[in-house]
Design an enzyme around this catalytic site. Structure first.
Site, PDB file in Angstrom:
ATOM      1  N   SER A 135       5.486  74.597  46.246  1.00 48.20           N
ATOM      2  CA  SER A 135       5.633  73.789  45.053  1.00 48.20           C
ATOM      3  C   SER A 135       7.092  73.379  44.977  1.00 48.20           C
ATOM      4  CB  SER A 135       5.194  74.575  43.808  1.00 48.20           C
ATOM      5  OG  SER A 135       5.356  73.811  42.631  1.00 48.20           O
ATOM      6  N   TYR A 149       5.945  62.892  41.368  1.00 56.06           N
ATOM      7  CA  TYR A 149       6.178  64.143  42.086  1.00 56.06           C
ATOM      8  C   TYR A 149       5.928  65.317  41.154  1.00 56.06           C
ATOM      9  CZ  TYR A 149       8.543  67.763  44.792  1.00 56.06           C
ATOM     10  OH  TYR A 149       8.835  68.922  45.479  1.00 56.06           O
ATOM     11  N   LYS A 153       3.177  68.495  41.308  1.00 52.02           N
ATOM     12  CA  LYS A 153       3.615  69.888  41.364  1.00 52.02           C
ATOM     13  C   LYS A 153       3.165  70.676  40.135  1.00 52.02           C
ATOM     14  CE  LYS A 153       5.412  69.608  45.395  1.00 52.02           C
ATOM     15  NZ  LYS A 153       4.669  70.196  46.544  1.00 52.02           N
TER      16      LYS A 153
END
Length: 280
Positions: A135, A149, A153
């Site tokens: 992660s 992004y 995550k």
């Protein structure tokens, strides 16, 4: 020293490459996936008996399932699954194209979910296993210009935290690794940037441009040390749910979480005001 078999996605660069190199040097077996075998030609040549290189695009879900099934069939036991493949996409939310949004979700979120789902029946059948999901401290902390992004995550963190509770009874552990900035191709090579709009010039959404420019100072994280800590985590029992790598990343994460908790604590009366009165 115990020898293990690892299945690692995205070993052509970054953490995947460094982990694979360290594991092969200590005698473990690695099934590593790439999109271009030329990038790992040296590993293929130097470790013909312990490095199995497979082509895989993690956006191809049927290919993921086939790779996992075939790898377990050939190896018998796979001790550790490392879901590492992924990339960064930078730009304000409205600067991103639909294709860019779809592709990063397919790569960073759907692909890892399907990799883990594909591996679970095999790990459950063998009665043990460890899953390491790469992660980022960006799975806890959000910055402007990084929305998709962070979406992937934050998403994979919720998935893994839930699944970890489902499979603990089968002796399967899951660890989310949350690295800070590191001197890998992720930041200084593979990062993708949207088509930038002049309306956002001078906006915090474009602050990432300074970060991606190595002349402004390199990231503090050492990929070799980070990879070593990931490998060592497999010997920790029970599996740590999260592992933050990098002092800067940890400090920022702690600061963010403390502010978040303080904000929640201020909402005690608001939250209670929406309950039915006692006895109703």
């Amino acid at each position: 020293m115990q020898k293990r078999t690892w299945l690692i996605t995205g070993v052509s660069s970054g953490f995947g490459y460094v982990m694979t190199q360290q594991l092969l040097e200590k005698g473990d077996k690695v099934i590593g996936t790439v999109r271009n075998k030329d990038k790992v030609a040296g590993l293929i040549e130097n470790y013909p008996d312990t490095f199995i290189c497979e082509l895989l695009d993690v956006t191809d879900v049927p290919a993921i399932r086939k790779l996992v099934d075939d790898s377990f069939d050939k190896s018998g036991v796979i001790d550790v699954i490392v879901s590492n493949a992924g990339y960064g996409l930078f730009g304000a939310a409205e600067e991103l194209s639909d294709a860019e949004v779809d592709h990063i979700i397919a790569t960073n979120l759907t692909g890892p979910i399907q990799l883990i789902r594909s591996a679970l029946p095999h790990l459950r059948a063998q009665g043990s296993g460890r899953i390491i999901q790469l992660s980022s401290y960006g799975g806890q902390v959000a910055f402007p210009g990084n929305s998709m992004y962070h979406a992937t995550k934050f998403g994979i963190e919720g998935f893994c935290e839930s699944v970890a509770q489902e499979v603990a009874a089968f002796n399967i552990g899951i660890t989310l690794v949350e690295p800070g900035g590191a001197r890998t191709e992720f930041r200084y090579g593979s990062a993708q940037v949207a088509s930038l709009m002049p309306e956002y010039e001078g906006n915090p959404a474009h602050g990432f441009l300074s970060m991606l420019d190595g002349s402004n100072g390199l990231a503090p994280g050492d990929p070799a040390r980070m990879a070593a800590r990931m490998i060592e985590s497999v010997d920790v029992e029970p599996a740590p749910m999260r592992m933050v790598l990098g002092s800067q990343a940890l400090a920022t994460t702690l600061s963010t979480l403390k502010k978040r908790v303080a904000d929640f604590e201020k909402q005690t009366e608001l939250a209670a005001s929406t309950d039915f009165p006692a006895g109703e």
